[in-house]
Structure formats: C-alpha cells, structure tokens
Design a protein around this motif. Structure first.
Motif, PDB file in Angstrom:
ATOM      1  N   HIS A 169      37.224  36.773  58.720  1.00  0.00           N
ATOM      2  CA  HIS A 169      37.932  35.782  57.915  1.00  0.00           C
ATOM      3  C   HIS A 169      37.715  34.375  58.445  1.00  0.00           C
ATOM      4  CE1 HIS A 169      41.928  34.252  56.051  1.00  0.00           C
ATOM      5  NE2 HIS A 169      40.927  34.088  55.206  1.00  0.00           N
ATOM      6  N   ALA A 170      37.741  34.218  59.768  1.00  0.00           N
ATOM      7  CA  ALA A 170      37.516  32.900  60.370  1.00  0.00           C
ATOM      8  C   ALA A 170      36.106  32.403  60.049  1.00  0.00           C
ATOM      9  CB  ALA A 170      37.726  32.968  61.876  1.00  0.00           C
ATOM     10  N   ALA A 171      35.111  33.296  60.133  1.00  0.00           N
ATOM     11  CA  ALA A 171      33.736  32.899  59.837  1.00  0.00           C
ATOM     12  C   ALA A 171      33.572  32.514  58.367  1.00  0.00           C
ATOM     13  CB  ALA A 171      32.778  34.035  60.200  1.00  0.00           C
ATOM     14  N   LEU A 172      34.165  33.318  57.477  1.00  0.00           N
ATOM     15  CA  LEU A 172      34.093  33.004  56.050  1.00  0.00           C
ATOM     16  C   LEU A 172      34.774  31.675  55.743  1.00  0.00           C
ATOM     17  CD1 LEU A 172      34.865  36.511  54.474  1.00  0.00           C
ATOM     18  CD2 LEU A 172      32.682  35.287  54.414  1.00  0.00           C
ATOM     19  N   THR A 173      35.921  31.455  56.381  1.00  0.00           N
ATOM     20  CA  THR A 173      36.668  30.223  56.136  1.00  0.00           C
ATOM     21  C   THR A 173      35.899  28.994  56.591  1.00  0.00           C
ATOM     22  OG1 THR A 173      38.793  31.373  56.324  1.00  0.00           O
ATOM     23  CG2 THR A 173      38.804  28.986  56.668  1.00  0.00           C
ATOM     24  N   LEU A 174      35.348  29.064  57.804  1.00  0.00           N
ATOM     25  CA  LEU A 174      34.608  27.918  58.320  1.00  0.00           C
ATOM     26  C   LEU A 174      33.366  27.643  57.475  1.00  0.00           C
ATOM     27  CD1 LEU A 174      34.475  25.790  60.535  1.00  0.00           C
ATOM     28  CD2 LEU A 174      33.144  27.406  61.913  1.00  0.00           C
ATOM     29  N   THR A 175      32.680  28.719  57.060  1.00  0.00           N
ATOM     30  CA  THR A 175      31.481  28.551  56.235  1.00  0.00           C
ATOM     31  C   THR A 175      31.826  27.961  54.871  1.00  0.00           C
ATOM     32  OG1 THR A 175      30.408  30.433  57.326  1.00  0.00           O
ATOM     33  CG2 THR A 175      29.525  29.748  55.188  1.00  0.00           C
ATOM     34  N   TRP A 176      32.863  28.541  54.231  1.00  0.00           N
ATOM     35  CA  TRP A 176      33.232  28.071  52.899  1.00  0.00           C
ATOM     36  C   TRP A 176      33.750  26.636  52.919  1.00  0.00           C
ATOM     37  CZ3 TRP A 176      33.008  27.569  47.996  1.00  0.00           C
ATOM     38  CH2 TRP A 176      34.075  27.034  47.266  1.00  0.00           C
ATOM     39  N   LEU A 177      34.672  26.341  53.834  1.00  0.00           N
ATOM     40  CA  LEU A 177      35.237  25.001  53.869  1.00  0.00           C
ATOM     41  C   LEU A 177      34.196  23.961  54.275  1.00  0.00           C
ATOM     42  CD1 LEU A 177      38.796  25.575  55.386  1.00  0.00           C
ATOM     43  CD2 LEU A 177      38.151  25.202  52.989  1.00  0.00           C
ATOM     44  N   GLY A 178      33.265  24.350  55.150  1.00  0.00           N
ATOM     45  CA  GLY A 178      32.194  23.436  55.501  1.00  0.00           C
ATOM     46  C   GLY A 178      31.302  23.143  54.307  1.00  0.00           C
ATOM     47  N   PHE A 179      30.956  24.198  53.560  1.00  0.00           N
ATOM     48  CA  PHE A 179      30.144  24.027  52.355  1.00  0.00           C
ATOM     49  C   PHE A 179      30.900  23.239  51.293  1.00  0.00           C
ATOM     50  CE2 PHE A 179      28.634  25.890  48.234  1.00  0.00           C
ATOM     51  CZ  PHE A 179      27.377  25.306  48.245  1.00  0.00           C
ATOM     52  N   TYR A 180      32.186  23.559  51.164  1.00  0.00           N
ATOM     53  CA  TYR A 180      33.024  22.861  50.184  1.00  0.00           C
ATOM     54  C   TYR A 180      33.145  21.377  50.515  1.00  0.00           C
ATOM     55  CZ  TYR A 180      37.183  21.715  47.424  1.00  0.00           C
ATOM     56  OH  TYR A 180      38.059  21.132  46.558  1.00  0.00           O
ATOM     57  N   ALA A 181      33.315  21.072  51.795  1.00  0.00           N
ATOM     58  CA  ALA A 181      33.401  19.675  52.218  1.00  0.00           C
ATOM     59  C   ALA A 181      32.111  18.934  51.877  1.00  0.00           C
ATOM     60  CB  ALA A 181      33.667  19.597  53.724  1.00  0.00           C
ATOM     61  N   TYR A 182      30.985  19.593  52.078  1.00  0.00           N
ATOM     62  CA  TYR A 182      29.705  18.967  51.742  1.00  0.00           C
ATOM     63  C   TYR A 182      29.604  18.700  50.239  1.00  0.00           C
ATOM     64  CZ  TYR A 182      24.682  18.543  50.932  1.00  0.00           C
ATOM     65  OH  TYR A 182      23.449  18.117  50.516  1.00  0.00           O
ATOM     66  N   LEU A 183      29.993  19.700  49.436  1.00  0.00           N
ATOM     67  CA  LEU A 183      29.918  19.540  47.991  1.00  0.00           C
ATOM     68  C   LEU A 183      30.831  18.414  47.492  1.00  0.00           C
ATOM     69  CD1 LEU A 183      29.855  23.233  46.682  1.00  0.00           C
ATOM     70  CD2 LEU A 183      27.947  21.617  46.801  1.00  0.00           C
ATOM     71  N   VAL A 184      32.060  18.399  48.010  1.00  0.00           N
ATOM     72  CA  VAL A 184      33.012  17.373  47.557  1.00  0.00           C
ATOM     73  C   VAL A 184      32.514  15.984  47.924  1.00  0.00           C
ATOM     74  CG1 VAL A 184      35.344  16.463  47.850  1.00  0.00           C
ATOM     75  CG2 VAL A 184      34.994  18.921  47.608  1.00  0.00           C
ATOM     76  N   SER A 185      31.996  15.843  49.119  1.00  0.00           N
ATOM     77  CA  SER A 185      31.522  14.528  49.546  1.00  0.00           C
ATOM     78  C   SER A 185      30.272  14.098  48.782  1.00  0.00           C
ATOM     79  CB  SER A 185      31.244  14.527  51.052  1.00  0.00           C
ATOM     80  OG  SER A 185      30.217  15.455  51.378  1.00  0.00           O
ATOM     81  N   ARG A 186      29.475  15.080  48.325  1.00  0.00           N
ATOM     82  CA  ARG A 186      28.240  14.754  47.605  1.00  0.00           C
ATOM     83  C   ARG A 186      28.417  14.719  46.088  1.00  0.00           C
ATOM     84  NH1 ARG A 186      23.538  13.038  49.976  1.00  0.00           N
ATOM     85  NH2 ARG A 186      22.386  14.232  48.420  1.00  0.00           N
ATOM     86  N   ALA A 187      29.367  15.513  45.590  1.00  0.00           N
ATOM     87  CA  ALA A 187      29.532  15.624  44.136  1.00  0.00           C
ATOM     88  C   ALA A 187      30.987  15.418  43.747  1.00  0.00           C
ATOM     89  CB  ALA A 187      29.021  16.974  43.654  1.00  0.00           C
ATOM     90  N   ARG A 188      31.546  14.339  44.175  1.00  0.00           N
ATOM     91  CA  ARG A 188      32.960  14.051  43.958  1.00  0.00           C
ATOM     92  C   ARG A 188      33.347  14.072  42.475  1.00  0.00           C
ATOM     93  NH1 ARG A 188      35.757   8.354  45.889  1.00  0.00           N
ATOM     94  NH2 ARG A 188      37.631   8.470  44.619  1.00  0.00           N
ATOM     95  N   SER A 189      32.524  13.482  41.657  1.00  0.00           N
ATOM     96  CA  SER A 189      32.878  13.398  40.237  1.00  0.00           C
ATOM     97  C   SER A 189      32.936  14.764  39.571  1.00  0.00           C
ATOM     98  CB  SER A 189      31.872  12.503  39.504  1.00  0.00           C
ATOM     99  OG  SER A 189      30.568  13.041  39.586  1.00  0.00           O
TER     100      SER A 189
END
Length: 203
Positions: free
Chosen positions: A152-172
């Motif tokens: 769960h910790a690995a999935l969370t870190l991977t997902w939130l890291g990917f999500y953070a990248y997407l939000v910062s790159r594709a905010r709109s």
C-alpha cells in the motif's frame, strides 16, 4: 486469487479522492511538483506508522478469535461500500477549485502530508477493519499484514507522485468538473462491487 483481490482493492483505495489527494493537489498547484512530492512522502510515512500499529495490535486478536476476524471482515466490506457510495455522491457535485499561493518549505510540505494522514480517521478504519481481510491466508498474520502495508505504501507513493506530476503539468485538465465526476463514478461502482464480494465471502 486473494492476492489479485488485495492488489485491486489497495489500488482502488489509493486513487480514491480524499484528504491525501487534496493536500497533494494543493501543493502541486500552489507550490509546484517538488513540494507535492514531499507531501506525498509524508503521507506514505503516515501509512507506515499506521501499518506498524496494525501489525503489532491486531495480529494476536485475529489469530485467537474467529469471531473477531469475521467482525473486521464485515467492517471492511461496509467501509468499501461506504467509500463507493461516497464517491458516487461526490460525483453529483462540482469539483472544487484550488487557489494558488506562495512556495512551501520542504519540511512544512512533508509534515503537512504526514499530519494529514495520521489524523485521517478513514486510514484508521481501513487498517483495522479492511486490511486484515486482504492478508494472504497461507502466510502468518503479521507477515501478511506487513507485506500489504509495504504494498500500500509503494502504491501510494507511486500514485501520488504520478498524480503530482500530472497536476503540475496539466492543471487545466484536472480542474474540469467532467473529468472529476467520471473518476468518482467509476471508482464508486468498483468499490461497491468489491465490498459486496468481501461481505459474501464472510458468510
């Protein structure tokens, strides 16, 4: 089969919108990807803390009482259904918009994630009510729970890291209400289905 169900449930619960995703979204939009990643690291640390408490506190109870195991399984199923219904209900409302702010220091971003997770009552219910029902039956309870915590910790870190990248790159894109509603609806239906299945296996 049990392993596939565990991975599926943990994966879905990881992407369900909640306080953790909210703080990562805020950091990604307001302070950038680096701050959001530090927040995700704090959240993951909080999961590991909950995991240690769970492994230490529940292993003996579950090993000694079949009734206790049945109760936590039903609680886990109910929690899955609750999350699913909550996601479906949230899909009826417009997605919130997050205002910008100044950059956040590294330590503060990390502590924000850690505190948010440690004070999240849903994590407490999940780790004490649902996680034990997903443990591989062929392994000792502490070992099985420990592996699930790490997964769960690995999935969370991977997902939130990917999500953070997407939000910062594709905010709109992520601010579009239609995208947010679609994610909520799909997640809600699948979670309810998993909850019904877990409840059926408890009988």
């Amino acid at each position: 089969m049990q392993t596939a169900i565990a991975v599926g449930v943990l994966g879905l619960l990881t992407v369900v919108p909640g306080p953790d995703m909210a703080v990562v979204t805020k950091r990604a939009i307001a302070s950038g990807r680096a701050a959001a990643l530090r927040t995700a690291a704090g959240i993951t640390t909080g999961l590991l803390v909950w995991g240690v408490f769970t492994v230490v506190g529940l292993a003996a109870i579950l090993a000694a009482s079949a009734e206790a195991y049945f109760v936590v399984k039903i609680l886990g199923a109910a929690y899955l259904v609750f999350l699913g219904v909550q996601a479906l209900w949230q899909s009826r409302r417009p997605a919130p918009r997050t205002a910008g702010s100044t950059a956040t220091p590294s330590a503060r971003a990390y502590l924000t994630g850690l505190t948010t997770n440690l004070l999240n009552p849903k994590i407490a219910v999940f780790y004490t009510g649902l996680l034990p029902t997903l443990a591989p039956p062929e392994l000792p309870t502490p070992t099985g729970l420990g592996l699930l915590v790490l997964l769960h910790a690995a999935l969370t870190l991977t997902w939130l890291g990917f999500y953070a990248y997407l939000v910062s790159r594709a905010r709109s894109v992520f601010e579009r209400p239609r995208v947010r509603r679609l994610l909520d609806r799909v997640t809600g239906v699948v979670l309810v289905g998993f909850g019904v299945r877990v409840a059926a296996e408890a009988n």
